[in-house]
Design a protein around this motif. Structure first.
Motif, PDB file in Angstrom:
ATOM      1  N   PHE A   1     -31.519   0.858  28.917  1.00  0.00           N
ATOM      2  CA  PHE A   1     -30.129   0.896  28.470  1.00  0.00           C
ATOM      3  C   PHE A   1     -29.436   2.061  29.156  1.00  0.00           C
ATOM      4  CE2 PHE A   1     -32.243  -0.768  24.519  1.00  0.00           C
ATOM      5  CZ  PHE A   1     -31.661  -2.033  24.531  1.00  0.00           C
ATOM      6  N   GLU A   2     -28.112   2.074  29.094  1.00  0.00           N
ATOM      7  CA  GLU A   2     -27.375   3.206  29.643  1.00  0.00           C
ATOM      8  C   GLU A   2     -26.418   3.757  28.599  1.00  0.00           C
ATOM      9  OE1 GLU A   2     -23.852   3.634  32.800  1.00  0.00           O
ATOM     10  OE2 GLU A   2     -25.763   3.165  33.768  1.00  0.00           O
ATOM     11  N   GLY A   3     -26.508   5.051  28.368  1.00  0.00           N
ATOM     12  CA  GLY A   3     -25.548   5.720  27.507  1.00  0.00           C
ATOM     13  C   GLY A   3     -25.582   5.283  26.061  1.00  0.00           C
ATOM     14  N   VAL A   4     -26.766   5.231  25.472  1.00  0.00           N
ATOM     15  CA  VAL A   4     -26.897   4.848  24.069  1.00  0.00           C
ATOM     16  C   VAL A   4     -26.740   6.078  23.186  1.00  0.00           C
ATOM     17  CG1 VAL A   4     -28.357   3.759  22.343  1.00  0.00           C
ATOM     18  CG2 VAL A   4     -28.464   2.998  24.713  1.00  0.00           C
ATOM     19  N   ALA A   5     -25.925   5.955  22.150  1.00  0.00           N
ATOM     20  CA  ALA A   5     -25.700   7.080  21.234  1.00  0.00           C
ATOM     21  C   ALA A   5     -26.294   6.783  19.871  1.00  0.00           C
ATOM     22  CB  ALA A   5     -24.204   7.339  21.087  1.00  0.00           C
TER      23      ALA A   5
END
Length: 359
Positions: A325-329
């Motif tokens: 994933f990219e940029g998971v908060a």
């Protein structure tokens, strides 16, 4: 009935299907003078009047139910608390979970109604194992993601008349043919309780704005901020870093640390996430028959689903995607799918980077 075209047409179709329909608009704010700004929001005075006009056109009773206290406690307070903890919440998920399909449904059942009917774009399928929640026919309007919080009991008492409609344009055309004045009303967007769209300013009023440091992964100070609540993982704009990266490339928010009021930034590659997990989970109907299963995972309302492997482990749902994933908060909701069927969801509590910590 939110006052929009979708809920108006959903009510019309419910009437056509022979159901005993009552229109209900939810008053979610005690700010009586609230008016809509552009097309933002969905719960203003103007929206209530639009909903009443639609109900009158359909010849059904109409009521406004005041759920403002529950909305304040279960949605707004949760939104603020999540940001204070350095997480990125989704208030629409909480509203569906706590208000529309909990508080509203509970009252409806108490009054003898069978179901809550809404204008959401999703499909319900009857199976030998009970009712399943599936994606809508119109992929561009599919809202199954924000409905992923519904459990088997709630799905048994829901009705989504628009789920099989091929496009929103057909819904608008139908509304015009029925003489509904909301036929061309713009869609609502952004957060309904922040109608001007200034989330940063709204949060600053609620939690205060305390200056702090922006650091890189090594701990070196590279900038300053006016409040950590204004940042979310994956953010690039608005960092105003005083020390450029050695390679000259842009940096992104990697982490928000509320205790120390620190924002951590780094290269784009460091946003890659190899694993997500959370213990606040629920199943949309039948639970998985195995503690280890293949699925697709969607981490935002309009994100593409990602093939993954999910496990139930030590009271958590743990998901490892085939590609990072990219940029998971933390605080985001991960919804699990099996094809078009919603399997369940969980709130992301922790992530595991795909990149060594030294980056």
């Amino acid at each position: 009935m939110s006052g929009g075209v979708d809920s108006a047409v959903a009510a019309a179709r419910a009437v056509d299907a022979g159901h005993d329909v009552v229109g209900v608009h939810l008053a979610l704010s005690r700010a009586g003078g609230t008016l809509r700004t552009g097309s933002r929001g969905c719960c203003t005075i103007e929206d209530a009047m639009d909903a009443r006009r639609a109900a009158d056109r359909l010849g059904i009773p109409f009521y406004v139910w005041d759920f403002s206290e529950r909305f304040r406690d279960d949605v707004i307070a949760d939104f603020v608390a999540e940001y204070q903890a350095g997480r990125t919440p989704n208030p629409c998920m909480r509203c569906n979970e706590k208000i529309k399909f909990a508080a509203l449904l509970e009252r409806a059942l108490e009054l003898g109604f069978d179901a809550v009917c809404t204008g959401h774009y999703a499909t319900l399928v009857e199976t030998d194992h009970g009712r399943e929640l599936h994606r809508a026919s119109d992929a561009a309007k599919d809202q199954s993601y924000v409905l992923g919080v519904l459990d088997a009991e709630q799905l048994a008492h829901t009705y989504f008349p628009l789920g099989s409609t091929p496009s929103k344009a057909l819904v608008r055309a139908e509304a015009a043919e029925r003489g509904l004045t909301v036929a061309q009303k713009p869609d609502s967007y952004d957060i309904c309780f922040i109608p001007d769209g200034d989330t940063r300013g709204w949060l600053a009023d609620k939690v205060g704005a305390e200056a702090g440091q922006i650091v890189d992964a090594s701990g070196a100070v590279v900038g300053a901020h006016d409040g950590a609540h204004a940042f979310t993982v994956g953010q690039r704009r608005g960092l105003k870093l005083g020390v450029p990266a050695a390679d000259g490339k842009p940096r992104f928010v990697l982490e928000v640390r509320p205790v120390s009021n620190t924002v951590v930034v780094g290269p784009k590659e460091a946003l890659a996430i190899a694993e997500i997990a959370g213990d606040r989970y629920s199943w949309a109907g039948r639970a998985p028959q195995s503690e280890d299963f293949d699925c697709e995972v969607q981490i935002r309302a309009h994100a593409d689903p990602v093939p993954a492997r999910a496990q139930l482990r030590d009271g958590e749902v743990v998901v490892r995607p085939q590609e990072p994933f990219e940029g998971v908060a933390p605080g985001q909701t991960a919804v699990l799918y099996d094809g078009t069927r919603v399997v369940g969801q969980f709130t992301i509590a922790r992530t595991v980077s795909a990149v060594p910590a030294a980056v």
